[in-house]
Design a protein around this motif. Structure first.
Motif, short mmCIF file in Angstrom:
data_model
loop_
_atom_site.label_atom_id
_atom_site.label_comp_id
_atom_site.label_asym_id
_atom_site.label_seq_id
_atom_site.Cartn_x
_atom_site.Cartn_y
_atom_site.Cartn_z
N GLY A 67 0.79 -1.22 0.00
CA GLY A 67 0.00 0.00 0.00
C GLY A 67 0.82 1.27 0.00
O GLY A 67 0.39 2.30 0.53
N LEU A 68 1.99 1.23 -0.61
CA LEU A 68 2.89 2.39 -0.64
C LEU A 68 2.21 3.60 -1.26
O LEU A 68 1.53 3.49 -2.28
N GLU A 69 2.38 4.76 -0.62
CA GLU A 69 1.85 6.03 -1.11
C GLU A 69 2.96 7.08 -1.03
O GLU A 69 3.96 6.87 -0.35
N PRO A 70 2.77 8.22 -1.70
CA PRO A 70 3.83 9.25 -1.66
C PRO A 70 4.21 9.71 -0.26
O PRO A 70 5.35 10.10 -0.02
N ASP A 71 3.28 9.66 0.69
CA ASP A 71 3.56 10.10 2.05
C ASP A 71 3.78 8.94 3.01
O ASP A 71 3.53 9.04 4.21
N SER A 72 4.28 7.82 2.48
CA SER A 72 4.60 6.66 3.30
C SER A 72 5.94 6.85 4.00
O SER A 72 6.86 7.46 3.44
N ARG A 73 6.04 6.29 5.19
CA ARG A 73 7.29 6.26 5.95
C ARG A 73 7.34 4.96 6.73
O ARG A 73 6.31 4.34 7.02
N LEU A 74 8.54 4.54 7.09
CA LEU A 74 8.69 3.50 8.08
C LEU A 74 8.61 4.21 9.43
O LEU A 74 9.39 5.13 9.69
N SER A 75 7.66 3.82 10.25
CA SER A 75 7.44 4.57 11.49
C SER A 75 8.62 4.51 12.44
O SER A 75 8.80 5.41 13.26
N CYS A 76 9.47 3.50 12.29
CA CYS A 76 10.67 3.42 13.15
C CYS A 76 11.74 4.41 12.73
O CYS A 76 12.67 4.67 13.50
N GLN A 77 11.61 4.98 11.54
CA GLN A 77 12.62 5.91 11.02
C GLN A 77 12.10 7.34 10.90
O GLN A 77 12.86 8.24 10.55
N ALA A 78 10.81 7.54 11.16
CA ALA A 78 10.19 8.85 11.05
C ALA A 78 10.17 9.50 12.43
O ALA A 78 9.40 9.10 13.31
N PHE A 79 11.01 10.51 12.62
CA PHE A 79 11.16 11.15 13.93
C PHE A 79 10.31 12.41 14.02
O PHE A 79 10.33 13.26 13.12
N ILE A 80 9.60 12.52 15.11
CA ILE A 80 8.63 13.57 15.34
C ILE A 80 9.35 14.88 15.67
O ILE A 80 10.29 14.89 16.47
N ALA A 81 8.86 15.95 15.07
CA ALA A 81 9.40 17.28 15.37
C ALA A 81 8.38 17.98 16.28
O ALA A 81 7.88 17.38 17.22
N GLN A 82 8.03 19.21 15.99
CA GLN A 82 7.10 19.97 16.83
C GLN A 82 5.69 20.03 16.26
O GLN A 82 4.77 20.48 16.92
N GLN A 83 5.51 19.59 15.02
CA GLN A 83 4.22 19.71 14.35
C GLN A 83 3.33 18.50 14.64
O GLN A 83 3.80 17.37 14.74
#
Length: 112
Positions: free
Chosen positions: A78-94
């Protein structure tokens, strides 16, 4: 602290939920800390795609993808343009809106 809105998922979060997360933590860590048992077969070492998520809002606030994550994402269900691996996506302030795909590479069901 940023707010993460998790869209409903039939198994992990049937009603959807909202949670607050520490900036600098990964989406996967935040989900697990709040009792959402997203798959992470490689123990968050960026070696599989089971923690794949789609970031519906706030995608640009996350850290950039490295080449390894980009290569692995090509195998995600189900890959989409806004896909990420959640283990590699680090949260900022937003704040974020995150969708956990219905299936992962290890979790495909037929006739459901």
């Amino acid at each position: 602290m940023p707010l993460i809105r998790i869209l409903p998922h039939p198994e992990y979060c049937p009603q959807g939920t909202e949670l607050q997360a520490e900036p600098g933590s990964s989406i996967c860590e935040a989900l697990l800390e709040h009792g959402i048992a997203i798959e992470h077969a490689c123990d968050m070492s960026c070696a599989c795609t089971t923690c794949h998520v789609i970031v519906r809002e706030g995608f640009r606030s996350l850290n950039d993808m490295d080449e390894n994550e980009e290569d692995l994402l090509d195998r995600a269900w189900g890959l989409e343009p806004d896909s990420r691996l959640s283990c590699q996506a680090f949260i900022a302030q937003q704040d974020l809106v995150v969708e956990i795909p219905k299936y992962s590479i290890n979790h495909a069901k037929e006739n459901h």
